[in-house]
Design a protein around this motif. Structure first.
Motif, mmCIF file in Angstrom:
data_model
loop_
_atom_site.group_PDB
_atom_site.id
_atom_site.type_symbol
_atom_site.label_atom_id
_atom_site.label_comp_id
_atom_site.label_asym_id
_atom_site.label_seq_id
_atom_site.Cartn_x
_atom_site.Cartn_y
_atom_site.Cartn_z
ATOM 1 N N HIS A 54 25.446 34.661 51.403
ATOM 2 C CA HIS A 54 25.738 35.117 52.636
ATOM 3 C C HIS A 54 24.745 36.157 52.759
ATOM 4 C CE1 HIS A 54 29.344 32.920 53.396
ATOM 5 N NE2 HIS A 54 29.769 33.528 52.112
ATOM 6 N N GLY A 55 24.321 36.880 51.739
ATOM 7 C CA GLY A 55 23.288 38.070 52.053
ATOM 8 C C GLY A 55 22.038 37.372 51.957
ATOM 9 N N ASN A 56 21.568 36.819 50.873
ATOM 10 C CA ASN A 56 20.161 36.329 50.452
ATOM 11 C C ASN A 56 19.881 34.947 51.086
ATOM 12 O OD1 ASN A 56 19.477 38.900 49.379
ATOM 13 N ND2 ASN A 56 19.615 38.263 47.402
ATOM 14 N N ARG A 62 14.585 36.454 47.139
ATOM 15 C CA ARG A 62 15.256 37.488 47.394
ATOM 16 C C ARG A 62 16.244 37.739 46.070
ATOM 17 N NH1 ARG A 62 17.549 37.361 53.384
ATOM 18 N NH2 ARG A 62 15.561 37.886 54.393
ATOM 19 N N PRO A 63 16.329 38.972 45.498
ATOM 20 C CA PRO A 63 16.763 38.885 43.993
ATOM 21 C C PRO A 63 18.354 39.661 44.384
ATOM 22 C CG PRO A 63 15.139 40.826 44.241
ATOM 23 C CD PRO A 63 15.181 39.963 45.300
ATOM 24 N N VAL A 64 19.088 39.346 43.456
ATOM 25 C CA VAL A 64 20.494 40.010 43.298
ATOM 26 C C VAL A 64 20.473 41.127 42.229
ATOM 27 C CG1 VAL A 64 23.042 39.805 43.071
ATOM 28 C CG2 VAL A 64 21.534 37.974 44.443
ATOM 29 N N GLU A 80 24.214 44.369 44.571
ATOM 30 C CA GLU A 80 23.366 44.325 45.853
ATOM 31 C C GLU A 80 22.504 43.163 46.150
ATOM 32 O OE1 GLU A 80 21.472 48.646 45.627
ATOM 33 O OE2 GLU A 80 21.668 48.158 43.642
ATOM 34 N N ASP A 81 22.362 42.840 47.433
ATOM 35 C CA ASP A 81 21.348 41.905 47.799
ATOM 36 C C ASP A 81 20.454 42.268 48.576
ATOM 37 O OD1 ASP A 81 22.441 41.777 50.707
ATOM 38 O OD2 ASP A 81 24.191 40.824 50.108
ATOM 39 N N ARG A 82 19.555 41.453 49.253
ATOM 40 C CA ARG A 82 18.349 41.667 49.996
ATOM 41 C C ARG A 82 18.481 41.414 51.459
ATOM 42 N NH1 ARG A 82 13.867 43.364 47.045
ATOM 43 N NH2 ARG A 82 14.573 44.465 45.174
#
Length: 114
Positions: A54-56, A62-64, A80-82
């Motif tokens: 959902h985030g990236n 886009r790293p976690v 955290e996501d981007r």
């Protein structure tokens, strides 16, 4: 174990096994039983899955990032996501119906045929 451990990985589900192993090693040093350790690992993996999906949006560029902050009597895990995020105040105004919490996905969604 007291201290901070930070890991970062590309948004790809294949890295979730690594997350499970790292989480297991960190939690092993805490005073908790096997069931509690398993619940922590499942929670961290689910948060990472949500960050990837959902985030990236499964973009491997886009790293976690996961931070495990271990104290003498606590463990704080930050995932955290981007992604672009969302307006949490609007979400709070439209909280799902607590009676629908038994739905497996989309907490509160009425589209699952119930």
């Amino acid at each position: 174990m007291a201290g901070k451990v930070v890991i970062e990985f590309p948004s790809d589900y294949k890295f979730l096994n690594m997350v499970d192993i790292v989480c297991g090693e960190i939690v092993e040093g805490l005073c908790c039983n096997r069931d509690e350790a398993n619940e922590i690992a499942i929670s961290v993996i689910e948060a990472c899955t949500n960050a990837i999906e959902h985030g990236n949006r499964q973009d491997p560029d886009r790293p976690v990032r996961i931070t495990f902050d271990c104290g003498e009597d606590r463990l704080v895990v930050v995932v955290e996501d981007r992604g672009q995020g969302f307006d949490y105040e609007t979400f709070l105004k439209h909280m799902p119906d607590p009676a629908a919490l038994d739905h497996l996905r989309g907490r509160g969604s009425t589209s699952c045929g119930r």
